[in-house]
Structures are given as structure tokens and as C-alpha cells.
Design a protein around this motif. Structure first.
Motif, PDB file in Angstrom:
ATOM      1  N   GLY A  61       0.517  41.798   4.262  1.00 57.22           N
ATOM      2  CA  GLY A  61      -0.237  42.960   4.712  1.00 57.22           C
ATOM      3  C   GLY A  61      -0.682  42.829   6.157  1.00 57.22           C
ATOM      4  N   ALA A  62      -1.614  43.703   6.546  1.00 57.76           N
ATOM      5  CA  ALA A  62      -2.132  43.733   7.914  1.00 57.76           C
ATOM      6  C   ALA A  62      -3.655  43.810   7.861  1.00 57.76           C
ATOM      7  N   LEU A  63      -4.305  42.863   8.511  1.00 60.93           N
ATOM      8  CA  LEU A  63      -5.763  42.772   8.505  1.00 60.93           C
ATOM      9  C   LEU A  63      -6.308  43.088   9.890  1.00 60.93           C
ATOM     10  N   GLU A  64      -7.396  43.820   9.922  1.00 62.49           N
ATOM     11  CA  GLU A  64      -8.146  44.013  11.156  1.00 62.49           C
ATOM     12  C   GLU A  64      -9.402  43.169  11.046  1.00 62.49           C
ATOM     13  N   MET A  65      -9.612  42.287  12.018  1.00 64.98           N
ATOM     14  CA  MET A  65     -10.849  41.509  12.059  1.00 64.98           C
ATOM     15  C   MET A  65     -11.693  42.105  13.173  1.00 64.98           C
ATOM     16  N   GLU A  66     -12.747  42.794  12.758  1.00 64.11           N
ATOM     17  CA  GLU A  66     -13.617  43.439  13.727  1.00 64.11           C
ATOM     18  C   GLU A  66     -14.698  42.472  14.185  1.00 64.11           C
ATOM     19  N   PHE A  67     -14.919  42.475  15.490  1.00 59.89           N
ATOM     20  CA  PHE A  67     -16.029  41.779  16.109  1.00 59.89           C
ATOM     21  C   PHE A  67     -16.858  42.837  16.822  1.00 59.89           C
ATOM     22  N   ARG A  68     -18.055  42.534  17.216  1.00 62.88           N
ATOM     23  CA  ARG A  68     -18.921  43.534  17.847  1.00 62.88           C
ATOM     24  C   ARG A  68     -18.336  44.060  19.150  1.00 62.88           C
ATOM     25  N   ASP A  69     -17.463  43.277  19.805  1.00 61.93           N
ATOM     26  CA  ASP A  69     -16.921  43.701  21.102  1.00 61.93           C
ATOM     27  C   ASP A  69     -15.422  44.015  21.100  1.00 61.93           C
ATOM     28  N   ARG A  70     -14.747  43.819  19.947  1.00 60.56           N
ATOM     29  CA  ARG A  70     -13.295  44.074  19.910  1.00 60.56           C
ATOM     30  C   ARG A  70     -12.797  43.963  18.478  1.00 60.56           C
ATOM     31  N   THR A  71     -11.525  44.321  18.288  1.00 61.20           N
ATOM     32  CA  THR A  71     -10.859  44.178  16.997  1.00 61.20           C
ATOM     33  C   THR A  71      -9.567  43.412  17.211  1.00 61.20           C
ATOM     34  N   GLU A  72      -9.335  42.403  16.383  1.00 61.81           N
ATOM     35  CA  GLU A  72      -8.079  41.654  16.392  1.00 61.81           C
ATOM     36  C   GLU A  72      -7.233  42.147  15.225  1.00 61.81           C
ATOM     37  N   HIS A  73      -5.963  42.423  15.475  1.00 63.65           N
ATOM     38  CA  HIS A  73      -5.032  42.896  14.459  1.00 63.65           C
ATOM     39  C   HIS A  73      -4.132  41.732  14.051  1.00 63.65           C
ATOM     40  N   LEU A  74      -4.125  41.414  12.758  1.00 63.75           N
ATOM     41  CA  LEU A  74      -3.336  40.299  12.255  1.00 63.75           C
ATOM     42  C   LEU A  74      -2.297  40.796  11.261  1.00 63.75           C
ATOM     43  N   SER A  75      -1.098  40.263  11.387  1.00 61.58           N
ATOM     44  CA  SER A  75       0.000  40.562  10.468  1.00 61.58           C
ATOM     45  C   SER A  75       0.290  39.326   9.627  1.00 61.58           C
ATOM     46  N   ALA A  76       1.155  39.485   8.637  1.00 61.57           N
ATOM     47  CA  ALA A  76       1.551  38.356   7.788  1.00 61.57           C
ATOM     48  C   ALA A  76       2.031  37.208   8.659  1.00 61.57           C
ATOM     49  N   GLY A  77       1.550  36.005   8.341  1.00 61.43           N
ATOM     50  CA  GLY A  77       1.936  34.826   9.097  1.00 61.43           C
ATOM     51  C   GLY A  77       1.014  34.516  10.266  1.00 61.43           C
ATOM     52  N   GLU A  78       0.000  35.344  10.491  1.00 58.22           N
ATOM     53  CA  GLU A  78      -0.940  35.104  11.584  1.00 58.22           C
ATOM     54  C   GLU A  78      -2.304  34.699  11.017  1.00 58.22           C
ATOM     55  N   LEU A  79      -3.037  33.936  11.810  1.00 59.76           N
ATOM     56  CA  LEU A  79      -4.363  33.513  11.385  1.00 59.76           C
ATOM     57  C   LEU A  79      -5.354  33.660  12.520  1.00 59.76           C
ATOM     58  N   ILE A  80      -6.626  33.626  12.135  1.00 60.69           N
ATOM     59  CA  ILE A  80      -7.701  33.650  13.113  1.00 60.69           C
ATOM     60  C   ILE A  80      -8.823  32.762  12.588  1.00 60.69           C
ATOM     61  N   VAL A  81      -9.463  32.054  13.501  1.00 62.32           N
ATOM     62  CA  VAL A  81     -10.634  31.254  13.167  1.00 62.32           C
ATOM     63  C   VAL A  81     -11.844  31.950  13.767  1.00 62.32           C
ATOM     64  N   VAL A  82     -12.799  32.281  12.918  1.00 68.08           N
ATOM     65  CA  VAL A  82     -14.037  32.906  13.359  1.00 68.08           C
ATOM     66  C   VAL A  82     -15.062  31.791  13.523  1.00 68.08           C
ATOM     67  N   PRO A  83     -15.535  31.564  14.758  1.00 70.03           N
ATOM     68  CA  PRO A  83     -16.501  30.488  14.975  1.00 70.03           C
ATOM     69  C   PRO A  83     -17.839  30.751  14.283  1.00 70.03           C
ATOM     70  N   ARG A  84     -18.516  29.697  13.928  1.00 66.48           N
ATOM     71  CA  ARG A  84     -19.834  29.823  13.294  1.00 66.48           C
ATOM     72  C   ARG A  84     -20.748  30.694  14.146  1.00 66.48           C
ATOM     73  N   GLY A  85     -21.537  31.507  13.458  1.00 65.41           N
ATOM     74  CA  GLY A  85     -22.510  32.350  14.138  1.00 65.41           C
ATOM     75  C   GLY A  85     -21.981  33.653  14.703  1.00 65.41           C
ATOM     76  N   VAL A  86     -20.668  33.896  14.624  1.00 66.69           N
ATOM     77  CA  VAL A  86     -20.073  35.115  15.190  1.00 66.69           C
ATOM     78  C   VAL A  86     -19.994  36.191  14.108  1.00 66.69           C
ATOM     79  N   GLU A  87     -20.612  37.340  14.358  1.00 66.83           N
ATOM     80  CA  GLU A  87     -20.542  38.450  13.412  1.00 66.83           C
ATOM     81  C   GLU A  87     -19.112  38.978  13.353  1.00 66.83           C
ATOM     82  N   HIS A  88     -18.676  39.281  12.139  1.00 64.04           N
ATOM     83  CA  HIS A  88     -17.323  39.787  11.949  1.00 64.04           C
ATOM     84  C   HIS A  88     -17.278  40.649  10.693  1.00 64.04           C
ATOM     85  N   ARG A  89     -16.219  41.470  10.645  1.00 68.92           N
ATOM     86  CA  ARG A  89     -16.002  42.317   9.469  1.00 68.92           C
ATOM     87  C   ARG A  89     -14.502  42.443   9.248  1.00 68.92           C
ATOM     88  N   PRO A  90     -13.978  41.817   8.187  1.00 72.35           N
ATOM     89  CA  PRO A  90     -12.565  41.985   7.864  1.00 72.35           C
ATOM     90  C   PRO A  90     -12.320  43.358   7.235  1.00 72.35           C
TER      91      PRO A  90
END
Length: 122
Positions: A61-90
Motif C-alpha cells: 500500500g501507500a502511507l502518508e506520514m504527516e508531520f506538523r510541517d510536512r507530509t512524507e509519502h511512503l510506498s511498499a518497500g520504503e520506511l521512515i524512522v520518526v525520532p522520539r518527541g516528534v508529533e506524527h500522524r500516519p
């Protein structure tokens, strides 16, 4: 010191074993960390983890990882590490997404505040 015999985990079999969204299932543990599998659809809530980073790997599938200042778009086979303390919304807005999530053992998937998505201990 006794050690466990390593055994493989078949992700397809594990994903086939549940249908609930936003309810991660434990697939494995290592070094005080948990490997969790989740099916997600729609938007989660804004949250953060003050004490630990969180890794999201898109299996399908395709995931959007929202941060307060931007959105990262992830496709199958991609990953993201959200650092501690960072607000996010998958968010999975297009279709169901299958994820591997790695967290420190015992970390609530909903971050520092309990919500309707927080698992109930049984």
C-alpha cells in the motif's frame, strides 16, 4: 545461559491472521524491541513518543506520514524512522496499508496519551 532457537516469521501468514485496523500484533522481539504488524486504513491521531524512536516499514500500500510541517509519502518497500518527541500522524487514505512497526518493548502505539486506539490489556 539458555537461548531460544531462532525461527522465521512469515509476514503473509501473520497478516492473514487478523483484519482489525490500527491494532498492531506482535511478530517478534529482539534486544528489548518489538516488531509489530499492523493493517491501517484512514487516519490515525496526532501523537508522539517522548522516550523512543519509531520505525514504520510499508509492506503493502501507500502511507502518508504527516508531520506538523510536512507530509512524507511512503510506498511498499520504503520506511521512515520518526525520532522520539516528534508529533506524527500516519494516514492510509487510498486503501488498506500493511506495516511493520518497530518500537521499544511496551511502547503504546498511541503515544503518550490514551485514545480509542490504545490497546486494552487483557
Amino acid at each position: 545461559m539458555a537461548s531460544e532457537t531462532p525461527s522465521k516469521v512469515n509476514l503473509a501468514d501473520k497478516f492473514a491472521g487478523f483484519s482489525e485496523h490500527w491494532a498492531p500484533r506482535l511478530a517478534a522481539r529482539y534486544n528489548g524491541n518489538e516488531v509489530r504488524l499492523a493493517k491501517v486504513d484512514g487516519e490515525f491521531h496526532w501523537h508522539k513518543h517522548d522516550d523512543t524512536d519509531e520505525l514504520f516499514l510499508v509492506v503493502e500500500g501507500a502511507l502518508e506520514m504527516e508531520f506538523r510541517d510536512r507530509t512524507e509519502h511512503l510506498s511498499a518497500g520504503e520506511l521512515i524512522v520518526v525520532p522520539r518527541g516528534v508529533e506524527h500522524r500516519p494516514c492510509a487514505r487510498q486503501c488498506e496499508v500493511k506495516l511493520v512497526i518497530m518500537d521499544a518493548e511496551g511502547t503504546a502505539n498511541t503515544g503518550d496519551e490514551a485514545t480509542a486506539f490504545t490497546p486494552i490489556e487483557v
